[in-house]
Scaffold this active site. Structure first.
Site, short mmCIF file in Angstrom:
data_model
loop_
_atom_site.label_atom_id
_atom_site.label_comp_id
_atom_site.label_asym_id
_atom_site.label_seq_id
_atom_site.Cartn_x
_atom_site.Cartn_y
_atom_site.Cartn_z
N PHE A 39 0.82 -1.22 0.00
CA PHE A 39 0.00 0.00 0.00
C PHE A 39 0.85 1.26 0.00
O PHE A 39 0.49 2.25 -0.66
CB PHE A 39 -0.92 0.01 1.24
CG PHE A 39 -1.87 -1.17 1.26
CD1 PHE A 39 -1.56 -2.32 1.98
CD2 PHE A 39 -3.05 -1.11 0.53
CE1 PHE A 39 -2.42 -3.42 1.98
CE2 PHE A 39 -3.92 -2.21 0.51
CZ PHE A 39 -3.61 -3.35 1.24
N ILE A 108 -5.10 -9.86 3.56
CA ILE A 108 -6.40 -10.53 3.30
C ILE A 108 -6.24 -11.64 2.26
O ILE A 108 -7.22 -12.20 1.78
CB ILE A 108 -7.42 -9.49 2.77
CG1 ILE A 108 -6.92 -8.89 1.44
CG2 ILE A 108 -7.70 -8.41 3.80
CD1 ILE A 108 -7.96 -8.19 0.61
N HIS A 124 -7.54 -7.88 9.39
CA HIS A 124 -8.27 -7.05 8.42
C HIS A 124 -9.16 -7.89 7.53
O HIS A 124 -9.53 -7.46 6.43
CB HIS A 124 -7.28 -6.21 7.59
CG HIS A 124 -6.57 -5.19 8.44
ND1 HIS A 124 -5.50 -4.47 8.01
CD2 HIS A 124 -6.76 -4.81 9.73
CE1 HIS A 124 -5.07 -3.67 8.97
NE2 HIS A 124 -5.82 -3.87 10.03
N CYS A 135 -29.24 -8.37 5.05
CA CYS A 135 -29.72 -9.53 5.83
C CYS A 135 -28.57 -10.36 6.39
O CYS A 135 -28.78 -11.39 7.03
CB CYS A 135 -30.62 -10.40 4.93
SG CYS A 135 -29.71 -11.32 3.68
N CYS A 160 -32.43 -10.71 -0.59
CA CYS A 160 -33.11 -9.43 -0.28
C CYS A 160 -32.66 -8.29 -1.16
O CYS A 160 -33.04 -7.13 -0.94
CB CYS A 160 -32.86 -9.08 1.20
SG CYS A 160 -31.18 -8.51 1.50
N SER A 198 5.67 -4.63 7.43
CA SER A 198 4.59 -3.68 7.72
C SER A 198 5.17 -2.31 8.01
O SER A 198 6.20 -2.19 8.66
CB SER A 198 3.76 -4.14 8.92
OG SER A 198 2.73 -3.15 9.18
N ASN A 223 11.92 -5.08 7.52
CA ASN A 223 11.12 -4.25 6.63
C ASN A 223 12.05 -3.47 5.72
O ASN A 223 13.12 -3.03 6.16
CB ASN A 223 10.24 -3.27 7.43
CG ASN A 223 9.06 -2.77 6.61
OD1 ASN A 223 8.25 -3.56 6.15
ND2 ASN A 223 9.00 -1.47 6.40
N1 APR Z 1 10.74 -7.12 1.93
C1 APR Z 1 10.69 -6.34 3.04
N2 APR Z 1 9.83 -5.31 3.20
C2 APR Z 1 8.97 -5.07 2.17
C3 APR Z 1 8.95 -5.83 0.99
C4 APR Z 1 9.89 -6.89 0.89
N3 APR Z 1 9.95 -7.68 -0.20
N4 APR Z 1 7.99 -5.31 0.17
C5 APR Z 1 7.44 -4.26 0.82
N5 APR Z 1 8.03 -4.11 2.02
C6 APR Z 1 7.70 -3.13 3.06
C7 APR Z 1 7.49 -1.72 2.56
O1 APR Z 1 8.70 -1.00 2.60
C8 APR Z 1 6.46 -1.17 3.55
O2 APR Z 1 7.07 -0.42 4.58
O3 APR Z 1 6.48 -3.53 3.61
C9 APR Z 1 5.80 -2.40 4.15
C10 APR Z 1 4.34 -2.51 3.78
O4 APR Z 1 3.67 -1.41 4.38
P1 APR Z 1 2.20 -1.05 3.88
O5 APR Z 1 2.19 -1.00 2.40
O6 APR Z 1 1.79 0.17 4.66
O7 APR Z 1 1.33 -2.31 4.30
P2 APR Z 1 0.77 -2.65 5.74
O8 APR Z 1 1.71 -2.21 6.82
O9 APR Z 1 0.41 -4.08 5.71
O10 APR Z 1 -0.57 -1.75 5.81
C11 APR Z 1 -1.42 -1.95 6.89
O11 APR Z 1 -3.02 -0.48 5.83
O12 APR Z 1 -4.26 0.26 4.04
C12 APR Z 1 -4.28 -0.56 5.14
O13 APR Z 1 -5.67 -2.41 5.33
C13 APR Z 1 -4.48 -1.99 4.73
O14 APR Z 1 -3.70 -3.96 5.90
C14 APR Z 1 -3.30 -2.72 5.34
C15 APR Z 1 -2.84 -1.75 6.43
ZN ZN Z 2 -29.57 -10.04 1.90
#
Ligand code: APR
Ligand code: ZN
Length: 264
Positions: A39, A108, A124, A135, A160, A198, A223
């Site tokens: 994202f 997800i 999530h 419903c 519905c 994340s 990360n």
């Molecule tokens: N190796 C290591 N890190 C990675 C890689 C990889 N191959 N690919 C991406 N990343 C890192 C990115 O640098 C980023 O910091 O993963 C992180 C993903 O962060 P987000 O895109 O913010 O995803 P997430 O933390 O899961 O978002 C949380 O935000 O929009 C909502 O519901 C959505 O579940 C999601 C929530």
């Molecule tokens: Zn329904």
């Protein structure tokens, strides 16, 4: 990207060997190597397209369900073709060895379960289920997909005629209370929280590292980019998760392949 430094990786392996109640908290970064965009990465992050972000919010679903599903259709192909990555297999193997008690995921895509993880807490939700907003009748993803393929957009309940909504937590939705309670309990009982892929900017998921820390657990963060919790972690590795998982798997004698597939 520079490969992860071996001394930090060796320390991670030491922590993992010593820990007995590991919990993993994963984000979209564990699935990018499966072809599913995350994202917030500056390159390719879905939320770089603000229109997409709004159309896929809770308000977007209610105000413009047709546009909501048009956006969903754009994102489906990588979701349907994705295969678990080495990181998904690493966590499933840790659980099989009795070292990891739970995977808490913000994703997800169902890839943790497909890699063999059993105790997966989907904070999530999942794209695999849906329900009628009037419903509450439950639908499988296949049933919704059939409606979409028959050009029924937005898909409606056959009981519905209410709108059908995927069981995914959208911006503006509340998290499933049972999943949040299980996640909170898991982090408060773990001795090591392994945070993988994340950005740790979306609450309440992003509050779990603080709760784990206050309950006495150590934090390890892997990360590509820095996170707001890096300063609270024992070890932080800014590197690709595939390389991290391969190194740890090799050091701990794991075959990070689908069960039954011989290593190359
Ligand atoms: N190796 C290591 N890190 C990675 C890689 C990889 N191959 N690919 C991406 N990343 C890192 C990115 O640098 C980023 O910091 O993963 C992180 C993903 O962060 P987000 O895109 O913010 O995803 P997430 O933390 O899961 O978002 C949380 O935000 O929009 C909502 O519901 C959505 O579940 C999601 C929530
Ligand atoms: Zn329904």
């Amino acid at each position: 990207m520079t490969p992860p430094r071996n001394d930090a990786l060796n320390r991670v392996v030491e922590h993992l060997e010593r820990a007995t109640r590991v919990v993993a908290l994963t984000g979209a970064g564990v699935s990018t190597e499966a072809g599913i965009p995350d994202f917030r990465s500056s390159e390719g992050g879905l939320w770089n397209d603000l229109h997409l972000m709004v159309s896929l919010s809770s308000w977007g679903f209610r105000l413009a369900p047709g546009r909501f599903y048009a956006s969903i259709l754009r994102l489906l192909p990588p979701l349907l073709t994705a295969q678990p990555t080495r990181t998904h297999y690493l966590l499933a193997e840790f659980e099989r060895r009795g070292k990891l008690t739970a995977v808490i995921t913000q994703n997800i895509d169902g890839l943790h379960q497909r890699a063999g993880s059993r105790n997966v807490i989907e904070l999530h939700g999942t794209y695999r289920r849906a329900h009628c907003v009037d419903c509450q009748h439950a639908y499988t993803f296949e049933e919704v997909q059939n409606k979409i393929q028959r050009q029924e957009l937005p898909p409606r309940c056959h009981r519905c005629r209410g709108l059908i909504k995927p069981d995914v937590v959208l911006f503006g939705d509340l998290l499933p209370s049972e999943a949040l309670a299980r996640a909170t309990e898991a982090v408060q009982q773990c001795d090591l929280l392994l945070i993988l892929g994340s950005s740790l900017v979306v609450y309440p998921a992003a509050d779990l590292p603080r709760q784990a820390r206050e309950a006495g657990a150590r934090l390890i963060i892997v990360n590509l980019e820095p996170t707001p919790y890096d300063h609270r972690a024992e070890i932080v590795i800014h590197a690709p998760l595939g390389e991290f998982s391969q190194f740890v798997g090799d050091r701990m004698g794991m075959n990070l392949q689908p069960l039954g597939v011989p290593p190359q």
